[in-house]
Design a protein around this motif. Structure first.
Motif, PDB file in Angstrom:
ATOM      1  N   UNK A 159      21.772 -13.672 -41.626  1.00 32.85           N
ATOM      2  CA  UNK A 159      20.924 -12.978 -40.665  1.00 32.85           C
ATOM      3  C   UNK A 159      20.387 -11.712 -41.310  1.00 32.85           C
ATOM      4  N   UNK A 160      19.743 -10.896 -40.492  1.00 31.65           N
ATOM      5  CA  UNK A 160      19.041  -9.737 -41.043  1.00 31.65           C
ATOM      6  C   UNK A 160      19.992  -8.744 -41.705  1.00 31.65           C
ATOM      7  N   UNK A 161      21.277  -8.866 -41.481  1.00 29.34           N
ATOM      8  CA  UNK A 161      22.221  -7.986 -42.157  1.00 29.34           C
ATOM      9  C   UNK A 161      22.296  -8.259 -43.633  1.00 29.34           C
ATOM     10  N   UNK A 162      21.750  -9.386 -44.126  1.00 31.13           N
ATOM     11  CA  UNK A 162      21.778  -9.669 -45.552  1.00 31.13           C
ATOM     12  C   UNK A 162      20.713  -8.927 -46.339  1.00 31.13           C
ATOM     13  N   UNK A 163      19.762  -8.308 -45.666  1.00 33.79           N
ATOM     14  CA  UNK A 163      18.708  -7.588 -46.392  1.00 33.79           C
ATOM     15  C   UNK A 163      19.267  -6.441 -47.230  1.00 33.79           C
ATOM     16  N   UNK A 164      20.246  -5.665 -46.762  1.00 33.11           N
ATOM     17  CA  UNK A 164      20.814  -4.636 -47.644  1.00 33.11           C
ATOM     18  C   UNK A 164      21.444  -5.214 -48.894  1.00 33.11           C
ATOM     19  N   UNK A 165      21.959  -6.455 -48.818  1.00 31.72           N
ATOM     20  CA  UNK A 165      22.551  -7.069 -49.999  1.00 31.72           C
ATOM     21  C   UNK A 165      21.456  -7.335 -51.039  1.00 31.72           C
ATOM     22  N   UNK A 166      20.269  -7.771 -50.565  1.00 26.22           N
ATOM     23  CA  UNK A 166      19.163  -7.984 -51.488  1.00 26.22           C
ATOM     24  C   UNK A 166      18.833  -6.706 -52.218  1.00 26.22           C
ATOM     25  N   UNK A 167      18.817  -5.584 -51.485  1.00 27.01           N
ATOM     26  CA  UNK A 167      18.532  -4.298 -52.120  1.00 27.01           C
ATOM     27  C   UNK A 167      19.645  -3.908 -53.074  1.00 27.01           C
ATOM     28  N   UNK A 168      20.888  -4.233 -52.704  1.00 26.58           N
ATOM     29  CA  UNK A 168      22.009  -3.915 -53.589  1.00 26.58           C
ATOM     30  C   UNK A 168      21.923  -4.715 -54.870  1.00 26.58           C
ATOM     31  N   UNK A 169      21.542  -6.017 -54.785  1.00 28.25           N
ATOM     32  CA  UNK A 169      21.412  -6.848 -55.985  1.00 28.25           C
ATOM     33  C   UNK A 169      20.299  -6.308 -56.876  1.00 28.25           C
ATOM     34  N   UNK A 170      19.232  -5.835 -56.286  1.00 28.98           N
ATOM     35  CA  UNK A 170      18.153  -5.247 -57.068  1.00 28.98           C
ATOM     36  C   UNK A 170      18.635  -4.001 -57.813  1.00 28.98           C
ATOM     37  N   UNK A 171      19.422  -3.186 -57.122  1.00 32.72           N
ATOM     38  CA  UNK A 171      19.952  -2.000 -57.792  1.00 32.72           C
ATOM     39  C   UNK A 171      20.910  -2.353 -58.903  1.00 32.72           C
ATOM     40  N   UNK A 172      21.755  -3.363 -58.663  1.00 27.68           N
ATOM     41  CA  UNK A 172      22.691  -3.793 -59.711  1.00 27.68           C
ATOM     42  C   UNK A 172      21.923  -4.373 -60.889  1.00 27.68           C
ATOM     43  N   UNK A 173      20.894  -5.117 -60.600  1.00 24.82           N
ATOM     44  CA  UNK A 173      20.065  -5.683 -61.689  1.00 24.82           C
ATOM     45  C   UNK A 173      19.512  -4.578 -62.569  1.00 24.82           C
ATOM     46  N   UNK A 174      18.995  -3.554 -61.951  1.00 23.07           N
ATOM     47  CA  UNK A 174      18.426  -2.445 -62.728  1.00 23.07           C
ATOM     48  C   UNK A 174      19.487  -1.758 -63.562  1.00 23.07           C
ATOM     49  N   UNK A 175      20.649  -1.522 -62.961  1.00 19.31           N
ATOM     50  CA  UNK A 175      21.728  -0.851 -63.684  1.00 19.31           C
ATOM     51  C   UNK A 175      22.221  -1.692 -64.839  1.00 19.31           C
ATOM     52  N   UNK A 176      22.359  -3.010 -64.631  1.00 24.06           N
ATOM     53  CA  UNK A 176      22.840  -3.883 -65.696  1.00 24.06           C
ATOM     54  C   UNK A 176      21.833  -3.944 -66.834  1.00 24.06           C
ATOM     55  N   UNK A 177      20.574  -3.996 -66.503  1.00 27.16           N
ATOM     56  CA  UNK A 177      19.552  -4.053 -67.555  1.00 27.16           C
ATOM     57  C   UNK A 177      19.593  -2.803 -68.434  1.00 27.16           C
ATOM     58  N   UNK A 178      19.699  -1.650 -67.811  1.00 24.30           N
ATOM     59  CA  UNK A 178      19.718  -0.420 -68.600  1.00 24.30           C
ATOM     60  C   UNK A 178      21.059  -0.219 -69.281  1.00 24.30           C
ATOM     61  N   UNK A 179      22.132  -0.700 -68.689  1.00 24.14           N
ATOM     62  CA  UNK A 179      23.427  -0.601 -69.348  1.00 24.14           C
ATOM     63  C   UNK A 179      23.480  -1.510 -70.568  1.00 24.14           C
ATOM     64  N   UNK A 180      22.839  -2.667 -70.472  1.00 26.94           N
ATOM     65  CA  UNK A 180      22.834  -3.595 -71.593  1.00 26.94           C
ATOM     66  C   UNK A 180      21.930  -3.098 -72.711  1.00 26.94           C
ATOM     67  N   UNK A 181      20.782  -2.598 -72.380  1.00 27.76           N
ATOM     68  CA  UNK A 181      19.854  -2.119 -73.398  1.00 27.76           C
ATOM     69  C   UNK A 181      18.674  -3.084 -73.542  1.00 27.76           C
TER      70      UNK A 181
END
Length: 803
Positions: free
Chosen positions: A566-588
Motif C-alpha cells: 500500500x501507500x506506506x511502501x513509498x518511503x521504502x522506495x525513497x530509502x532504496x534510492x538513498x541507499x543506491x546513491x550511498x552505495x555508488x559513492x562508497x564503491x567509487x
C-alpha cells in the motif's frame, strides 16, 4: 581487486566520510571504545522509550502503592497546648522563705514533663498501653483496664459459636477459658469483664498490651516539648492520625503536669516549714541557755557583791561612761571573735569526720552576720526541702532527684565549707587587729572589772540568740503562710483544641513518592533489559561500537494480505534510492559496481535489500545482474519468478554455460543468476577460479553486479564472496540482529582483503534517532502524471525475503 583505488566519499548521516580502499583494513571493531557518557544517557532515554510500558506499569504500581499507604496511614494532625510557668527573676527576688517557696525545680520543667509520674499516669488514663488490630473491636474493649503490674504481649480473645464461653490465648498458648461475663486475664494484670453481648459468637479479637513504662517512653519520644529562653512558657506538641486522640493526650499531659507541679510545690513548702520549725526550736533552746547563763551570772555577781567578796572596782559604777563602754566593748569583742573562730573550727573539723552540721553553723554569731554565708545556708535549707518533696514522689534513680541531691551535696561539701573557711580566716585577721588594739590600751583595760566583761559577753550572747530566733521565726511564719495560701507556679494557658485541618497530608506525598519509586524501578528495569538486550537498537551501536558508516535505513514495510504494497511502501522506495546513491559513492566510480550483500545472521533482510537495490540501480539506468550466492537456502528465484536450475552452482561445476544461467526478469535492465542445484561442495565452488572467471565475465557485460550471499554466521560462503567482489555491504535489522555476533564477524573481516562499504539498517521505525535517516517528507511525495506504463518509474517493492 581495486586495491589501488583512491578514497571516495561516503554519504552517511548527512556528512562526508572517507571510504576505505580494498587494500586497507578497518580498525579492529572488537576494540572500539565504549559509548561516551552523553551517548549512554541517550541510550538510557531510548531504553525508557522502548520499554515505556514497563516504566508506565511500574509508575502506576508505585503510585497505587503510595495511594494505598496514604489511605492506610491517613493524614497527620497536630495538637498543641501552652503552659505558663511563674519563674521569678533571681535578680529581683525578695529575701525570705516566700521567695524560697517559689524556687523552680532544679532539674527543669522539661525533665518533670518526661517523668513517669506524668507520662505513665497519662498512659493509664488514656489507655495508651492498649492497641487493637481492628478498630471495630474498640467497643468490646471499652471497659479494659490494667492493674499496677501487667504482663505485656499480644493476645487473642475468642468466643465460641455454640456456647457462651471465651478463650484467651497468646503466642505461648491458651491462658484462660471461662464463661462470658467473668473476669478475663486477672492473673495477667487485666481488669476486664466484657459483657456477654459485647463479642459476637465465633468472633476473635486480637489486641496488644504494652507495659505502661514502655508506653510512657514511646509517648516521651513522640511528645515535642518547646520552651522559651526564660522558661516562662512551655509548649506541648503531639502528632498523630486521630485529631481527638492527640488533643486528648496533650491535654491529659498538661493537666497531670499542672497537678504534679502544684503538689510538689506544696510538698516543698511543707518540708521547708518542718525544717524551719526544727531550726526555730534549736534557736529558742540556745536563747534559753543564753538567758539562763546571764541570769546565773547576775545572781552570783550580786551575791558576791553583797557579801563583799567580789572585787568590784569603782569603774563598775561608771558603766554609762563612754570611755569605759568603749574599753569594755573592745575587750568583749576580742573574746567574741575568738569564740566564733573556735566554733567555726570545731564545726569544720566535725564536717570532715561526720558531715557538716548546718544547725550548729547557723548558731554562730559571726555566721549570722555574714550575708554570703547566711544566704548559702538558706539556699541549702530550701534545696533540702525541695529534695525531700521530690523524694516523696520519685525514687533516687529519677533524674530530678539525682540533680537535686548533687546540688545539696555541692552546697554541703564545697560551697558552705569554702565560705566558712574564708570567714574563719577573716575572723583570725580581725582577732589579730583587735589584739593589737587591746595591747595599746592595756593600761586602761586593767581598770575594767572582769565581772563587767563577762556580763557584757553574756548579754551579747542573749542578744545574738534573740536575733536568730526572730529571724528564723519570721522565715517560719512566712513559709507557713505560703504553705497555706500558695499559688501554683504552673498554669495551663491554652488547652489543646481538636485539630480539624491536617498538619501534613501524607496521601499526596506518598503518591508522589510511589510514582517516583515506581518510575525509578521501571526505569531501572528498562535500563537492565536494554543492557541485557543483544539486538541492534540504536545507530550509535553501529557507528561508534562497530565502526561502520550507515548508508541508509529501510523503514518498516506494511503489506496487504495479497502481497501488494500500500501507500506506506513509498518511503521504502525513497530509502532504496538513498541507499543506491550511498552505495555508488562508497564503491567509487572506477569500473562497474561489484558488491556482496550479506548480514550477520538469518532474517536480517539481506535478500530483500539485494533485490530491491538491484531494482533501484536498474531504475537509475544501470544494467544490473543479481546473483543469488546463497547456495544453501537461496530463494530469490521465487521472488523474481525464475527457475532455480540451472544456476550458479551449475555453471561453477561446468554443468551449464554463463548464458544459460543469466536469466532475464520481468524488470527492465535487471538480470538474475539463481543459486542453482544444491551441492555439498558448494563452498569450494564459490572459492574456485570458475567463480572469479564468472565475475570477470559479468563485470564486462553489466554496470552493476550484486551478490546475495548467505549470512556471515552460516559458514565461509559470505567471506569467500566478499574477497572475490572486494566490497561488502552489511544489512542489520533493528530488533533482530545480534549485536555481539555482528561485532565478532566484523572482527574476522578485518583480517581479510574486504572493504566493508557500510551498513544498511533494515525494518526500522522512522522515529527517535532513526527519523534523521528518512528520505521522505510529507507533501513532497512523487506522483505519476504521464506514461503510467513506464516500468522504470513505477514504484515497486519486492516482497521481503525471509533472510
Amino acid at each position: 581487486m581495486p586495491s589501488d583505488q583512491p578514497l571516495q566519499p561516503v554519504i552517511s548521516l548527512g556528512r562526508l566520510e572517507p571510504a576505505k580502499s580494498a587494500g586497507s583494513a578497518l580498525p579492529s571493531r572488537a576494540l572500539q571504545p565504549a559509548l561516551p557518557p552523553s551517548a549512554d544517557w541517550r541510550r538510557y532515554l531510548v531504553a525508557l522509550r522502548r520499554y515505556k510500558w514497563i516504566v508506565l506499569a511500574g509508575s502506576l504500581l508505585g503510585g497505587g502503592a503510595g495511594f494505598a499507604a496514604g489511605r492506610y496511614l491517613g493524614s497527620e494532625y497536630t495538637a498543641r497546648a501552652t503552659i505558663w510557668i511563674d519563674v521569678p527573676d533571681p535578680r529581683n527576688r525578695e529575701e525570705g522563705p516566700l521567695w524560697t517557696g517559689q524556687l523552680r525545680i532544679s532539674s527543669g520543667w522539661t525533665d518533670l514533663l518526661e517523668t513517669s509520674a506524668v507520662l505513665e499516669s497519662v498512659v493509664r488514663e488514656r489507655r495508651l498501653y492498649l492497641s487493637l488490630d481492628d478498630p471495630a473491636d474498640s467497643a468490646a474493649l471499652r471497659s479494659f483496664r490494667i492493674k499496677g503490674q501487667v504482663r505485656p504481649g499480644t493476645f487473642a480473645f475468642s468466643v465460641a459459636e455454640l456456647d457462651p464461653t471465651f478463650t484467651l490465648s497468646s503466642e505461648d498458648g491458651v491462658h484462660e477459658q471461662g464463661s462470658l461475663g467473668d473476669s478475663v486475664g486477672a492473673d495477667l494484670g487485666f481488669l476486664w469483664a466484657p459483657a456477654p453481648d459485647a463479642v459476637a459468637p465465633g468472633h476473635k479479637i486480637a489486641f496488644t498490651v504494652t507495659a505502661p513504662s514502655d508506653a510512657a517512653k514511646l509517648l516521651a519520644k513522640a511528645l515535642v516539648v518547646k520552651s522559651d529562653l526564660d522558661d516562662n512558657f512551655i509548649q506541648l506538641e503531639l502528632r498523630g492520625s486521630s485529631p481527638t486522640g492527640v488533643a486528648g493526650i496533650v491535654n491529659a499531659v498538661a493537666d497531670r503536669f499542672e497537678a504534679l507541679a502544684t503538689e510538689l510545690k506544696r510538698r516543698k513548702l511543707t518540708e521547708l516549714t518542718g525544717i524551719l520549725s526544727e531550726q526555730l526550736k534549736q534557736a529558742q533552746g540556745k536563747l534559753a541557755e543564753a538567758e539562763a547563763a546571764l541570769k546565773r551570772f547576775r545572781v552570783t555577781a550580786v551575791t558576791q557583791f553583797a557579801q563583799g567578796t567580789a572585787a568590784v572596782t569603782p569603774n563598775l559604777e561608771r558603766t554609762q561612761d563612754p570611755g569605759f563602754a568603749g574599753l569594755l566593748e573592745l575587750k568583749v569583742g576580742r573574746e567574741q571573735v575568738r569564740r566564733d573562730r573556735e566554733a567555726l573550727r570545731r564545726v569544720l573539723a566535725q564536717a570532715r569526720d561526720s558531715g557538716l552540721s548546718v544547725d550548729a553553723l547557723g548558731m554562730i554569731g559571726a555566721v549570722q552576720r555574714s550575708l554570703e554565708l547566711s544566704e548559702a545556708l538558706k539556699g541549702l535549707t530550701a534545696k533540702q526541702a525541695e529534695l525531700r518533696a521530690v523524694r516523696f514522689r520519685y525514687t533516687d534513680a529519677t533524674p530530678a532527684v539525682r540533680h537535686l541531691a548533687e546540688e545539696v551535696k555541692l552546697l554541703e561539701r564545697q560551697t558552705i565549707p569554702r565560705l566558712a573557711t574564708a570567714l574563719m580566716n577573716e575572723l583570725a585577721v580581725r582577732e589579730s587587729e583587735v589584739g593589737r588594739d587591746v595591747e595599746s590600751a592595756s593600761g586602761n583595760l586593767r581598770r575594767v572589772s572582769p565581772l563587767a566583761v563577762e556580763e557584757a559577753a553574756l548579754q551579747r550572747d542573749v542578744t545574738s540568740a534573740e536575733q536568730l530566733v526572730t529571724n528564723i521565726r519570721q522565715r517560719y511564719e512566712e513559709a507557713r503562710l505560703a504553705d497555706v495560701s500558695s499559688i501554683p507556679d504552673v498554669r495551663i494557658l491554652d488547652r489543646a483544641a481538636v485539630p480539624f485541618l491536617p498538619t501534613f497530608n501524607l496521601l499526596p506525598v506518598l503518591v508522589v513518592l510511589g510514582l517516583m519509586g515506581g518510575f525509578g524501578a521501571g526505569g531501572g528495569a528498562a535500563v537492565l533489559l536494554d543492557h541485557l538486550d543483544r539486538k541492534v537498537r540504536e545507530p550509535d551501536e553501529v557507528t561508534r561500537v562497530m565502526g561502520l558508516p550507515i548508508l541508509g535505513a529501510v523503514p518498516h514495510l506494511k503489506q496487504r494480505r495479497n502481497g501488494s504494497v500500500h501507500e506506506g511502501g513509498l518511503p521504502i522506495i525513497e530509502a532504496i534510492r538513498g541507499i543506491r546513491l550511498s552505495v555508488q559513492y562508497a564503491h567509487g566510480a572506477a569500473g562497474p559496481l561489484v558488491c556482496t550483500i550479506t548480514s550477520p545472521g538469518r532474517s536480517d533482510g539481506k535478500s530483500f535489500l539485494a533485490s530491491n537495490l538491484a531494482l533501484g540501480l536498474a531504475d537509475a539506468g544501470l544494467r544490473t545482474v543479481l546473483i543469488d550466492g546463497d547456495i544453501r537456502r537461496g530463494a530469490l528465484h521465487r521472488v523474481l519468478a525464475v527457475a532455480r536450475k540451472p544456476g550458479l552452482t551449475d555453471v561453477l561445476a561446468g554443468k551449464a554455460t554463463v548464458d544459460e544461467v543469466v536469466r532475464a526478469t520481468a524488470f527492465p535492465r535487471v538480470s538474475f543468476v539463481p543459486c542453482g542445484t544444491r551441492r555439498f561442495s558448494g563452498p569450494e565452488l564459490l572459492g574456485s577460479p570458475a567463480m572469479r572467471a564468472l565475475l570477470a565475465n559479468l563485470r564486462g557485460r553489466f554496470d552493476a553486479v550484486l551478490v546475495d550471499s548467505p549470512p556471515l554466521d552460516a559458514g565461509v560462503d559470505a567471506y569467500l564472496l566478499g574477497t572475490l567482489t572486494a566490497n561488502l555491504l552489511l544489512v542489520l535489522r533493528t530488533g533482530v540482529t545480534d549485536r555481539e555476533l555482528a561485532a565478532a564477524k566484523l572482527g574476522v573481516l578485518d583480517r581479510l582483503p574486504v572493504r566493508v562499504l557500510g551498513a544498511v539498517l533494515n525494518d526500522v521505525e522512522p522515529r527517535g534517532a532513526y527519523r534523521y535517516y528518512s528520505y521522505s517528507l510529507e507533501g513532497y511525495e512523487l506522483k505519476e502524471e504521464q506514461d503510467p506504463d513506464d516500468e522504470g518509474a513505477a514504484a515497486r517493492v519486492l516482497v521481503r525475503s525471509p533472510k
